[in-house]
Design a protein around this motif. Structure first.
Motif, mmCIF file in Angstrom:
data_model
loop_
_atom_site.group_PDB
_atom_site.id
_atom_site.type_symbol
_atom_site.label_atom_id
_atom_site.label_comp_id
_atom_site.label_asym_id
_atom_site.label_seq_id
_atom_site.Cartn_x
_atom_site.Cartn_y
_atom_site.Cartn_z
ATOM 1 N N LYS A 35 -0.254 -1.984 20.420
ATOM 2 C CA LYS A 35 0.670 -2.509 19.459
ATOM 3 C C LYS A 35 0.065 -3.568 18.746
ATOM 4 N N PHE A 36 0.035 -3.567 17.582
ATOM 5 C CA PHE A 36 -0.714 -4.803 16.750
ATOM 6 C C PHE A 36 0.344 -5.673 16.172
ATOM 7 N N PRO A 37 -0.065 -6.927 16.266
ATOM 8 C CA PRO A 37 0.908 -8.005 15.977
ATOM 9 C C PRO A 37 1.138 -7.963 14.365
ATOM 10 N N SER A 38 2.367 -8.464 13.937
ATOM 11 C CA SER A 38 2.616 -8.469 12.727
ATOM 12 C C SER A 38 3.724 -10.005 12.576
ATOM 13 N N ASN A 39 3.805 -10.222 11.342
ATOM 14 C CA ASN A 39 4.774 -11.174 10.909
ATOM 15 C C ASN A 39 5.437 -10.926 9.515
ATOM 16 N N LYS A 40 6.498 -11.852 8.862
ATOM 17 C CA LYS A 40 6.963 -11.540 7.887
ATOM 18 C C LYS A 40 6.194 -11.534 6.692
ATOM 19 N N LYS A 41 5.089 -12.361 6.726
ATOM 20 C CA LYS A 41 3.971 -12.094 5.469
ATOM 21 C C LYS A 41 3.501 -10.719 5.598
ATOM 22 N N ILE A 42 2.834 -10.358 6.457
ATOM 23 C CA ILE A 42 2.207 -9.068 6.655
ATOM 24 C C ILE A 42 3.012 -7.955 5.876
ATOM 25 N N LEU A 43 4.473 -8.036 6.770
ATOM 26 C CA LEU A 43 5.463 -6.933 6.283
ATOM 27 C C LEU A 43 5.702 -7.036 4.722
ATOM 28 N N GLY A 44 5.725 -8.282 4.180
ATOM 29 C CA GLY A 44 6.129 -8.441 2.811
ATOM 30 C C GLY A 44 4.898 -8.109 2.011
ATOM 31 N N LEU A 45 3.711 -8.188 2.380
ATOM 32 C CA LEU A 45 2.603 -7.779 1.764
ATOM 33 C C LEU A 45 2.569 -6.155 1.698
ATOM 34 N N GLN A 46 2.745 -5.447 2.820
ATOM 35 C CA GLN A 46 2.982 -4.132 2.796
ATOM 36 C C GLN A 46 4.050 -3.594 1.945
ATOM 37 N N GLN A 47 5.040 -4.121 2.028
ATOM 38 C CA GLN A 47 6.182 -3.781 0.755
ATOM 39 C C GLN A 47 5.467 -3.874 -0.611
ATOM 40 N N GLN A 48 4.651 -4.940 -0.893
ATOM 41 C CA GLN A 48 4.269 -5.305 -2.215
ATOM 42 C C GLN A 48 3.283 -4.113 -2.459
ATOM 43 N N THR A 49 2.233 -3.778 -1.443
ATOM 44 C CA THR A 49 1.612 -2.964 -1.532
ATOM 45 C C THR A 49 2.073 -1.342 -1.884
ATOM 46 N N GLU A 50 3.195 -0.959 -1.319
ATOM 47 C CA GLU A 50 3.900 0.266 -1.631
ATOM 48 C C GLU A 50 4.349 0.243 -3.131
ATOM 49 N N VAL A 51 4.607 -0.940 -3.643
ATOM 50 C CA VAL A 51 5.327 -0.799 -5.069
ATOM 51 C C VAL A 51 3.989 -0.903 -5.780
ATOM 52 N N LEU A 52 3.048 -1.368 -5.537
ATOM 53 C CA LEU A 52 1.967 -1.505 -6.496
ATOM 54 C C LEU A 52 1.198 -0.246 -6.437
ATOM 55 N N ALA A 53 0.985 0.351 -5.535
ATOM 56 C CA ALA A 53 0.285 1.671 -5.089
ATOM 57 C C ALA A 53 0.834 2.845 -6.076
ATOM 58 N N ALA A 54 2.158 2.742 -6.476
ATOM 59 C CA ALA A 54 2.875 3.830 -7.141
ATOM 60 C C ALA A 54 2.429 3.776 -8.738
ATOM 61 N N ARG A 55 1.784 2.625 -9.165
ATOM 62 C CA ARG A 55 1.460 2.515 -10.435
ATOM 63 C C ARG A 55 0.396 3.429 -11.180
ATOM 64 N N ASP A 56 -0.821 3.518 -10.342
ATOM 65 C CA ASP A 56 -1.974 4.139 -10.754
ATOM 66 C C ASP A 56 -2.750 4.855 -9.629
ATOM 67 N N PRO A 57 -2.391 6.088 -9.464
ATOM 68 C CA PRO A 57 -3.156 6.835 -8.384
ATOM 69 C C PRO A 57 -4.451 6.743 -8.245
ATOM 70 N N GLN A 58 -5.254 6.726 -9.295
ATOM 71 C CA GLN A 58 -6.748 6.509 -9.191
ATOM 72 C C GLN A 58 -7.177 5.192 -8.704
ATOM 73 N N THR A 59 -6.612 4.144 -9.255
ATOM 74 C CA THR A 59 -6.838 2.844 -8.924
ATOM 75 C C THR A 59 -6.626 2.394 -7.441
ATOM 76 N N THR A 60 -5.171 3.175 -7.074
ATOM 77 C CA THR A 60 -5.067 3.131 -5.460
ATOM 78 C C THR A 60 -6.029 3.671 -4.659
ATOM 79 N N GLN A 61 -6.497 5.268 -5.207
ATOM 80 C CA GLN A 61 -7.584 5.437 -4.260
ATOM 81 C C GLN A 61 -8.553 4.934 -4.183
#
Length: 214
Positions: A35-61
């Motif tokens: 199990k890999f370590p995590s913290n609030k910052k990483i979880l927050g960045l992951q949530q931000q990634t999810e939102v940003l990734a939905a904008r442009d599939p080509q850029t996301t890829q």
């Protein structure tokens, strides 16, 4: 030492205007038992990634193709460092126990010899001689048993110090591996989100930070 960790795995499903779905996965060692370590910052960045990734599939890829190997490399490094920490601890513990095996044997042998000194006294028929035998043996063996007690106390203290040192070294090693992983992962997610936000990929062929992902 070791606290509960979260596996860093981000599953994104992007809806396209055509109604088709493009499923992109950003997985860190999905088959790993560690199990890999995590913290609030990483979880927050992951949530931000999810939102940003939905904008442009080509850029996301494009961004995922670049940063996913980097994140995987950081995970590989953590897995390797974590295993090395525990291997060093196990090897060190075995060496310490092996070193003190001889000391334990010597102390046990001395104690056995001390007890054996009384055995002949029990076979003496004359009671006076028998009692005197026990008295003489007890006087002689009290010195030996006192030395056994002193040696055993000293050995126990030294062994405890060696084992505590190994525990401390293990804790430092694991904390260092965890810090390296968390910092490397945070920096990489920040760069990934910048890419998803239109910042583009870095011009350099190697990541602009110090974490070794090989």
């Amino acid at each position: 030492m070791s606290s509960p960790h979260l596996v860093l795995a981000l599953f994104l499903a992007l809806g396209l205007a055509t109604g088709l779905e493009l499923n992109l996965k950003l997985n860190l060692k999905p088959n790993s038992k560690l199990k890999f370590p995590s913290n609030k910052k990483i979880l927050g960045l992951q949530q931000q990634t999810e939102v940003l990734a939905a904008r442009d599939p080509q850029t996301t890829q494009q961004c995922f193709n670049y940063y996913n190997p980097i994140l995987s490399g950081i995970a590989d490094r953590y897995e390797k460092n974590y295993g090395q920490c525990n291997q060093d601890y196990s090897t060190g513990s075995d060496q310490v126990i092996l070193t003190f095996n001889r000391t334990l044997y010597d102390i046990q042998e001395a104690a056995d010899q001390g007890c054996a000194a009384f055995w002949p006294c029990g076979s003496i028929v004359d009671y006076v001689e028998a009692f005197q035998c026990f008295a003489n043996a007890a006087a002689d063996e009290s010195k030996i048993l006192y030395q056994v007690s002193a040696n055993a106390t000293e050995a126990a203290g030294n062994l405890k110090i060696h084992l505590q040192t190994l525990d401390t070294q293990l804790e430092i090693c694991l904390n260092s591996a965890e810090r390296d992983f968390v910092e490397g992962t945070s920096v990489t997610y920040e760069a990934l989100n910048k890419c998803l936000n239109g910042g583009g990929l870095p011009a350099a062929t190697t990541p602009p930070w110090d974490w070794d992902t090989t």
